[in-house]
Scaffold this motif. Structure first.
Motif, PDB file in Angstrom:
ATOM      1  N   ARG A 454       0.637  -1.210   0.105  1.00 17.48           N
ATOM      2  CA  ARG A 454       0.096   0.002   0.081  1.00 17.48           C
ATOM      3  C   ARG A 454       0.860   1.214  -0.141  1.00 17.48           C
ATOM      4  N   SER A 455       2.189   0.976   0.083  1.00 20.59           N
ATOM      5  CA  SER A 455       2.895   2.451   0.118  1.00 20.59           C
ATOM      6  C   SER A 455       3.278   2.674  -1.194  1.00 20.59           C
ATOM      7  N   LEU A 456       3.532   4.073  -1.434  1.00 23.15           N
ATOM      8  CA  LEU A 456       3.934   4.515  -2.804  1.00 23.15           C
ATOM      9  C   LEU A 456       5.409   4.040  -3.059  1.00 23.15           C
ATOM     10  N   GLY A 500       5.670   0.786 -13.063  1.00 25.56           N
ATOM     11  CA  GLY A 500       4.453  -0.096 -12.969  1.00 25.56           C
ATOM     12  C   GLY A 500       3.928  -0.371 -11.822  1.00 25.56           C
ATOM     13  N   HIS A 501       4.502  -0.079 -10.940  1.00 21.95           N
ATOM     14  CA  HIS A 501       4.023  -0.290  -9.417  1.00 21.95           C
ATOM     15  C   HIS A 501       2.700   0.506  -9.054  1.00 21.95           C
ATOM     16  N   GLN A 502       1.770   0.026  -8.650  1.00 21.88           N
ATOM     17  CA  GLN A 502       0.810   0.689  -8.229  1.00 21.88           C
ATOM     18  C   GLN A 502       0.107   0.354  -6.856  1.00 21.88           C
ATOM     19  N   ALA A 503       0.286   1.295  -5.770  1.00 21.59           N
ATOM     20  CA  ALA A 503      -0.191   1.049  -4.465  1.00 21.59           C
ATOM     21  C   ALA A 503      -1.387   0.428  -4.283  1.00 21.59           C
ATOM     22  N   THR A 504      -1.605  -0.784  -3.699  1.00 21.78           N
ATOM     23  CA  THR A 504      -2.815  -1.374  -3.369  1.00 21.78           C
ATOM     24  C   THR A 504      -3.868  -0.562  -2.732  1.00 21.78           C
ATOM     25  N   ALA A 505      -5.023  -0.481  -3.527  1.00 26.27           N
ATOM     26  CA  ALA A 505      -6.169   0.279  -2.946  1.00 26.27           C
ATOM     27  C   ALA A 505      -6.520  -0.416  -1.641  1.00 26.27           C
ATOM     28  N   ASN A 506      -6.988   0.591  -0.741  1.00 23.12           N
ATOM     29  CA  ASN A 506      -7.628   0.387   0.605  1.00 23.12           C
ATOM     30  C   ASN A 506      -8.643   1.259   1.028  1.00 23.12           C
ATOM     31  N   SER A 507      -9.817   0.738   0.968  1.00 19.90           N
ATOM     32  CA  SER A 507     -11.062   1.660   0.978  1.00 19.90           C
ATOM     33  C   SER A 507     -11.013   2.209   2.305  1.00 19.90           C
ATOM     34  N   VAL A 508     -10.592   1.696   3.378  1.00 20.32           N
ATOM     35  CA  VAL A 508     -10.616   2.268   4.597  1.00 20.32           C
ATOM     36  C   VAL A 508      -9.541   3.722   4.813  1.00 20.32           C
ATOM     37  N   ASP A 509      -8.406   3.261   4.004  1.00 19.83           N
ATOM     38  CA  ASP A 509      -7.614   4.655   4.043  1.00 19.83           C
ATOM     39  C   ASP A 509      -8.013   5.613   3.251  1.00 19.83           C
TER      40      ASP A 509
END
Length: 645
Positions: A454-456, A500-509
């Protein structure tokens, strides 16, 4: 060919040179009055079938060994003189020790004044001279008898000198730059400053723009004379006088070098291989004060040996020499050490690293680097040095130490299969080492993305610490640029991310950030503590603090105290205001109070902001003031809506 005399006082050195050249080398009134040589004397002889021979006649008195040492630097051939009536004397031994320590292997020993003693005495002195020479670098030279008064043996001596001059190999000047050792300086009415000395490397020409080092005086060669005859140039291995334009007599003298400008690199700390004479009565200890003679220079130095160690008589060891003033020195230069009171020669050796760093206790590779630098062939030295230098090799410094032209440095770089990563300084790595560093950086980022999806991305400082800790910041950033150019990764501000890395989406965050970011933006330069943010947003304090700390690791917010945070864009504006305050000052320095007034916050918060800017390298504190160390945009990115410069 340059020939230096050596031997005890009143053994007939000057008389012998006069019989060979027809020139009286004693030029000073005091020398004439006392009948002894005090300073260096010079003469020339042109053999009928050989290149010109230049004589450097040195004084034999123990009080003038410093002058003798200035005369024997850069010689090709030595003429050791021993009087038949006196035989081997103290200065015979000391002069021979000096010649041996300087590595001179060509010469002839002359037993003089043979007309004063019987043949048996001459034979005995010849044998004792051979025995004296046996353990030295001159063990293979011929020992002959001669008398300047009767002419006995002089013709044979001329034959030996002429043959040596014919067979002398010219000094290698390919890929080298000018070095000229000054042994005398004076003025001539209508001409100005004139120096005499020996061309060590390359050549010097009329009109050349050169540098007097270590003083750093830029001069022009107005004229050149060899044996009193004007010429256009002088080559390596030749003595000549040079008329200099641009230097007064107090700006050049014995001990200086005239060099190509890139070789002006004064040094006060050198690593060297030091040998102690077997005749010394005790071991040389750490921090012993000595007189260092290198080229024509004499300077007080301290000998730094590994703590608790010493150098026994007849042995050698790598030491560090710390000088009381800068001199000019290069790799491979020979030197002599005498005791501080200048009464005896202690030893001598060879410079290994003329630009030695301060010793560090934990540097396991320093020994290997010194072994590499001790190699005389620059290609072999660089090749080995690259293998034991994880931080890279400063090619400009290496080229200066080995006296290499820029073209020769590039040839060696290619031959060693190495490339430059940065310019100014020119840091070089072997190609395979660069590939390994790049692979390690990419692998480190991959592991980080796997662990924290989840980190950039990873902060540049942390990335350097994990993947390339041996590199300095400039070299590391240059290496990163090669990866960004190859589209292997991206760098946004101070964050690196694999391409190409995309931080994993986290709806709560996402929901939490949508609540907190407008609040942070609205606070502008006066952020509320996390506890207040949590109350305003209707969230738990612990959750907000943990969330903001995670955002700080990714570089989306910046923490300025234990619980106050700024969004990246706001922090970039704060950094820009620091630049504004610095630009308003003549010396580009500013205080915390000046910054506080510019930003409009209280003093404590202004200091916390500046300390945060210090930590990420944008500002640097110097006493009570600060200066801008780096453009904020290179670390934080441009301010949103602004035009990039």
């Amino acid at each position: 060919m340059i020939v230096a005399t050596a031997g005890h006082i009143d053994h007939g050195k000057s008389t012998l040179v006069k019989s060979l050249s027809g020139i009286d080398t004693d030029r000073l009134p005091e020398e004439k009055a006392r009948g002894i040589s005090i300073d260096l004397g010079f003469a020339y002889w042109n053999p009928p079938d050989a290149p010109q021979i230049g004589f450097v006649d040195v004084p034999g008195h123990e009080r003038f060994v410093r002058n003798m040492l200035a005369g024997v630097c850069g010689i090709d051939f030595v003429m050791l003189v021993v009087a038949a009536d006196d035989g081997v004397m103290p200065q015979t031994v000391e002069h021979l020790n000096i010649i041996d320590l300087l590595g001179v292997t060509a010469g002839i020993a002359v037993v003089t004044k043979t007309d004063r003693v019987d043949p048996e005495r001459v034979a005995a002195v010849i044998e004792s001279t051979r025995a004296l020479l046996a353990p030295t670098s001159l063990s293979a030279i011929e020992v002959v008898a001669a008398s300047a008064n009767t002419g006995e043996g002089v013709a044979h001596l001329r034959e030996v000198l002429a043959r040596a001059s014919r067979n002398l190999r010219s000094r290698d000047t390919a890929g080298r730059q000018l070095r000229y050792a000054v042994d005398r300086a004076f003025t001539i009415a209508g001409s100005g400053t004139v120096v005499t000395g020996t061309v060590f490397n390359h050549a010097i020409r009329v009109g050349d723009r050169v540098t007097v080092t270590p003083r750093g005086v830029s001069v022009r060669v107005r004229g050149i004379q060899k044996n009193g005859v004007p010429g256009d140039f002088a080559s390596a291995g030749e003595r000549c006088a040079i008329n200099l334009a641009g230097a007064s007599l107090d700006e050049v003298g014995r001990g200086d070098w005239i060099v190509a400008p890139p070789l002006h690199a004064p040094t006060e700390r050198m690593d060297a291989r030091l040998s102690i004479l077997v005749a010394e009565e005790r071991a040389l200890g750490h921090w012993t004060p000595v007189r260092l003679h290198l080229g024509t220079a004499e300077v007080i130095a301290r000998v730094s040996i590994r703590r608790g160690e010493s150098i026994e008589p007849g042995t050698s060891k790598v030491v560090q020499l710390l000088l009381d003033r800068p001199i000019a020195a290069l790799q491979g230069d020979r030197f002599i050490l005498r005791d501080q009171s200048a009464t005896r020669t202690i030893g001598g050796g060879t410079i290994v690293d003329p630009f030695a760093p301060r010793p560090r206790r934990r540097d396991p590779l320093r020994g290997e680097r010194l072994e590499a630098l001790a190699i005389s062939d620059p290609l072999a030295a660089l090749s080995r040095l690259l293998d034991c230098s994880p931080a890279g090799v400063d090619l400009a410094k290496f080229g200066c130490a080995f006296n290499l032209t820029e073209a020769r440095r590039q040839e060696i770089l290619v031959a060693a299969d190495a490339i430059l990563v940065t310019k100014d300084p020119d840091i070089a790595f072997r190609r395979t080492a660069i590939e390994a560093l790049r692979a390690n950086i990419l692998a480190t980022l991959k592991v980080f993305h796997t662990d924290q999806p989840r980190s950039l991305g990873l902060g540049l400082r942390e990335l350097r610490a994990r993947a390339a800790s041996a590199l300095d910041e400039k070299t590391f950033l240059a290496l990163l640029r090669t990866l960004t150019d190859a589209k292997k990764l991206t760098v946004t501000g101070s964050i690196a991310t694999l391409a190409g890395h995309q931080a994993t989406a986290n709806s709560v965050d996402d929901v939490m950030w949508q609540k907190l970011k407008p609040l942070l933006d609205a606070m502008q330069f006066k952020p509320e503590p996390a506890e207040t943010l949590a109350i305003t947003a209707g969230l738990k304090k612990a959750i907000v603090e943990e969330f903001l700390h995670r955002k700080a690791k990714s570089g989306e917010v910046f923490r300025v105290s234990s619980n106050r945070f700024y969004p990246r864009a706001t922090f970039a504006r704060l950094a820009a205001l620091a630049q504004v305050v610095a630009d308003a000052s003549a010396d580009q320095m500013f205080t915390a109070a000046q910054y506080r007034d510019q930003v409009g916050v209280n003093r404590m918060l202004a200091i916390e902001i500046l300390e945060s800017l210090d930590r990420i390298g944008i500002t640097q504190r110097l006493g009570d003031k600060r200066k801008i160390r780096k453009d904020f945009a290179t670390i934080l990115g441009p301010i949103p809506g602004s035009t990039p410069q």
